[in-house]
Design a protein around this motif. Structure first.
Motif, PDB file in Angstrom:
ATOM      1  N   ILE A  63       0.829  -1.207   0.000  1.00 53.83           N
ATOM      2  CA  ILE A  63       0.000   0.000   0.000  1.00 53.83           C
ATOM      3  C   ILE A  63       0.865   1.260   0.000  1.00 53.83           C
ATOM      4  O   ILE A  63       0.504   2.281  -0.595  1.00 53.83           O
ATOM      5  CB  ILE A  63      -0.952   0.011   1.221  1.00 53.83           C
ATOM      6  CG1 ILE A  63      -1.897  -1.191   1.155  1.00 53.83           C
ATOM      7  CG2 ILE A  63      -1.755   1.300   1.298  1.00 53.83           C
ATOM      8  CD1 ILE A  63      -2.751  -1.240  -0.085  1.00 53.83           C
ATOM      9  N   ARG A  65       3.394   1.871  -1.586  1.00 51.06           N
ATOM     10  CA  ARG A  65       3.932   2.177  -2.913  1.00 51.06           C
ATOM     11  C   ARG A  65       2.887   2.812  -3.825  1.00 51.06           C
ATOM     12  O   ARG A  65       3.191   3.114  -4.983  1.00 51.06           O
ATOM     13  CB  ARG A  65       4.464   0.898  -3.567  1.00 51.06           C
ATOM     14  CG  ARG A  65       5.597   0.222  -2.803  1.00 51.06           C
ATOM     15  CD  ARG A  65       6.335  -0.771  -3.686  1.00 51.06           C
ATOM     16  NE  ARG A  65       5.442  -1.818  -4.185  1.00 51.06           N
ATOM     17  CZ  ARG A  65       5.228  -2.979  -3.568  1.00 51.06           C
ATOM     18  NH1 ARG A  65       5.826  -3.237  -2.398  1.00 51.06           N
ATOM     19  NH2 ARG A  65       4.413  -3.885  -4.083  1.00 51.06           N
ATOM     20  N   THR A  66       1.667   2.990  -3.314  1.00 51.75           N
ATOM     21  CA  THR A  66       0.605   3.533  -4.162  1.00 51.75           C
ATOM     22  C   THR A  66       0.610   5.063  -4.205  1.00 51.75           C
ATOM     23  O   THR A  66      -0.145   5.659  -4.980  1.00 51.75           O
ATOM     24  CB  THR A  66      -0.770   3.051  -3.672  1.00 51.75           C
ATOM     25  OG1 THR A  66      -0.947   3.443  -2.302  1.00 51.75           O
ATOM     26  CG2 THR A  66      -0.875   1.540  -3.770  1.00 51.75           C
ATOM     27  N   GLY A  70      -3.114   6.138  -3.207  1.00 50.19           N
ATOM     28  CA  GLY A  70      -3.435   5.346  -2.027  1.00 50.19           C
ATOM     29  C   GLY A  70      -3.851   6.206  -0.850  1.00 50.19           C
ATOM     30  O   GLY A  70      -4.783   5.866  -0.114  1.00 50.19           O
ATOM     31  N   TYR A  73      -7.373   7.418  -1.439  1.00 49.78           N
ATOM     32  CA  TYR A  73      -8.316   6.328  -1.241  1.00 49.78           C
ATOM     33  C   TYR A  73      -8.586   6.107   0.247  1.00 49.78           C
ATOM     34  O   TYR A  73      -9.745   6.009   0.678  1.00 49.78           O
ATOM     35  CB  TYR A  73      -7.760   5.044  -1.866  1.00 49.78           C
ATOM     36  CG  TYR A  73      -8.642   3.833  -1.671  1.00 49.78           C
ATOM     37  CD1 TYR A  73      -9.750   3.624  -2.481  1.00 49.78           C
ATOM     38  CD2 TYR A  73      -8.362   2.899  -0.666  1.00 49.78           C
ATOM     39  CE1 TYR A  73     -10.561   2.501  -2.306  1.00 49.78           C
ATOM     40  CE2 TYR A  73      -9.167   1.778  -0.487  1.00 49.78           C
ATOM     41  CZ  TYR A  73     -10.257   1.593  -1.310  1.00 49.78           C
ATOM     42  OH  TYR A  73     -11.058   0.492  -1.127  1.00 49.78           O
ATOM     43  N   VAL A 169      -7.910   4.938  -7.149  1.00 49.81           N
ATOM     44  CA  VAL A 169      -7.147   3.691  -7.140  1.00 49.81           C
ATOM     45  C   VAL A 169      -7.043   3.059  -8.518  1.00 49.81           C
ATOM     46  O   VAL A 169      -6.338   2.068  -8.688  1.00 49.81           O
ATOM     47  CB  VAL A 169      -7.738   2.667  -6.152  1.00 49.81           C
ATOM     48  CG1 VAL A 169      -7.656   3.186  -4.741  1.00 49.81           C
ATOM     49  CG2 VAL A 169      -9.177   2.309  -6.506  1.00 49.81           C
ATOM     50  N   HIS A 171      -5.444   4.278 -10.714  1.00 47.73           N
ATOM     51  CA  HIS A 171      -4.055   4.552 -11.091  1.00 47.73           C
ATOM     52  C   HIS A 171      -3.121   3.439 -10.620  1.00 47.73           C
ATOM     53  O   HIS A 171      -1.979   3.361 -11.066  1.00 47.73           O
ATOM     54  CB  HIS A 171      -3.595   5.888 -10.486  1.00 47.73           C
ATOM     55  CG  HIS A 171      -4.196   7.083 -11.169  1.00 47.73           C
ATOM     56  ND1 HIS A 171      -3.761   7.548 -12.388  1.00 47.73           N
ATOM     57  CD2 HIS A 171      -5.201   7.903 -10.789  1.00 47.73           C
ATOM     58  CE1 HIS A 171      -4.475   8.610 -12.738  1.00 47.73           C
ATOM     59  NE2 HIS A 171      -5.355   8.845 -11.782  1.00 47.73           N
ATOM     60  N   VAL A 172      -3.593   2.604  -9.695  1.00 47.29           N
ATOM     61  CA  VAL A 172      -2.742   1.535  -9.142  1.00 47.29           C
ATOM     62  C   VAL A 172      -3.482   0.204  -9.231  1.00 47.29           C
ATOM     63  O   VAL A 172      -3.660  -0.503  -8.239  1.00 47.29           O
ATOM     64  CB  VAL A 172      -2.353   1.845  -7.678  1.00 47.29           C
ATOM     65  CG1 VAL A 172      -1.326   2.949  -7.626  1.00 47.29           C
ATOM     66  CG2 VAL A 172      -3.589   2.259  -6.847  1.00 47.29           C
ATOM     67  N   VAL A 175      -2.184  -3.244  -7.689  1.00 52.16           N
ATOM     68  CA  VAL A 175      -2.061  -3.437  -6.241  1.00 52.16           C
ATOM     69  C   VAL A 175      -3.438  -3.709  -5.639  1.00 52.16           C
ATOM     70  O   VAL A 175      -4.386  -2.968  -5.880  1.00 52.16           O
ATOM     71  CB  VAL A 175      -1.438  -2.193  -5.557  1.00 52.16           C
ATOM     72  CG1 VAL A 175      -1.356  -2.402  -4.044  1.00 52.16           C
ATOM     73  CG2 VAL A 175      -0.065  -1.895  -6.133  1.00 52.16           C
ATOM     74  N   MET A 177      -6.176  -3.398  -3.040  1.00 54.03           N
ATOM     75  CA  MET A 177      -6.443  -2.329  -2.081  1.00 54.03           C
ATOM     76  C   MET A 177      -7.166  -2.816  -0.832  1.00 54.03           C
ATOM     77  O   MET A 177      -7.527  -2.007   0.021  1.00 54.03           O
ATOM     78  CB  MET A 177      -7.253  -1.216  -2.757  1.00 54.03           C
ATOM     79  CG  MET A 177      -6.516  -0.495  -3.879  1.00 54.03           C
ATOM     80  SD  MET A 177      -4.904   0.163  -3.383  1.00 54.03           S
ATOM     81  CE  MET A 177      -5.393   1.485  -2.273  1.00 54.03           C
TER      82      MET A 177
END
Length: 292
Positions: A63, A65-66, A70, A73, A169, A171-172, A175, A177
């Motif tokens: 998390i 690294r988001t 992140g 969110y 989120v 964008h990631v 990963v 969540m």
């Protein structure tokens, strides 16, 4: 069991577990800040434990690294906790769930603004019809004793904030969540714990608080896991079950009449979203290659 059927079952179970959410807020006798504290602490603690068992500490480190996506969110999800409880406290359950059903509209708008995605003609028509339905709900608020425009605004914020969180989120996408959810819920509980006195109410009504938190924790996990196996249109249709069942459950258990305007406006909102999602689902299936 196919992956598609698994996704349908997991998502449906998640929706059914979240249906009593509003009823618990009605049944618990406590300040909104206290309800939000225990709702966040118990559900956040439960999800934290599940992630720790199945993913270990690495699930949480991902998390970090988001980046800003992140953080947004977690912050937005945390604010929806108190926002939802305030909305249920201040206005009718029917108003809240019908307004929350408009979340896809906010998601489409935010995706256009921040991600540059076009808004298709189907969504433009859906938005127009949903706005009419929300207008009818707002008009009926002034004439219905349980409803209040303050609660309607809280519900509108929750709808917009959750849509913004989901947009962030995107964008990631690589990963998971789920480990971010306890950060949001426990973080919100930490803040609320400094503003309220949660222990007295818990000592008297701990079964209600515990059941409420466990159901939200389980629903959050299932609603994050299930959509991995089915399309977004199918997810949207299943989530609309809550908008139909939650006010009916409250009506049956405690006799809270949503009022005719809320029912009419809600029917317009739900109907528009159902038709829109069915069209999207049919269009997506028409693009699938035929199997011979």
């Amino acid at each position: 069991m196919t992956s598609h059927l698994k996704g349908l079952l997991i998502t449906t179970l998640g929706v059914l577990l979240v249906v009593p959410d509003a009823l618990f807020v009605r049944l618990i006798t406590a300040e909104p800040l206290v309800i939000s504290f225990w709702r966040g602490l118990i559900s956040g603690g439960m999800i934290f434990a599940v992630v720790l068992v199945f993913q270990g500490p690495r699930g949480f480190t991902a998390i970090f690294r988001t980046g800003i996506a992140g953080v947004l969110y977690i912050f937005l999800l945390g604010t929806t906790n108190i926002g939802f409880v305030l909305a249920i406290t201040l206005t009718s359950v029917a108003n809240v769930v019908f307004i929350l059903a408009a979340m896809p509209i906010f998601a489409a708008i935010f995706s256009r603004i921040f991600l540059g995605e076009p808004i298709r003609r189907r969504m433009v028509v859906t938005m127009a019809v949903v706005m009419i339905g929300l207008g009818i709900i707002a008009f009926g608020t002034s004439s219905h004793g349980v409803a209040s425009w303050k609660g309607d605004l809280c519900a509108l914020y929750v709808s917009a904030a959750y849509a913004a969180a989901l947009t962030a989120v995107r964008h990631v996408k690589d990963v998971s969540m789920i480990p971010a959810i306890p950060f949001a819920y426990l973080g919100a509980a930490l803040v609320l714990g400094t503003l309220a006195s949660p222990l007295p109410a818990f000592e008297v009504q701990w079964p209600l608080f515990l059941a409420h938190g466990v159901l939200i924790g389980a629903a959050s996990c299932l609603l994050t896991l299930g959509p991995r196996y089915i399309s977004s249109s199918e997810v949207s249709l299943l989530i609309l079950l809550e908008s139909v069942l939650a006010p009916l459950l409250v009506w049956v258990v405690i006799g809270e009449d949503p009022g005719p305007m809320a029912l009419i406006g809600g029917a317009i909102v739900i109907g528009a979203l159902i038709l829109s999602n069915l069209y999207a689902l049919r269009f997506a299936r028409s693009l699938e290659p035929s199997k011979h």
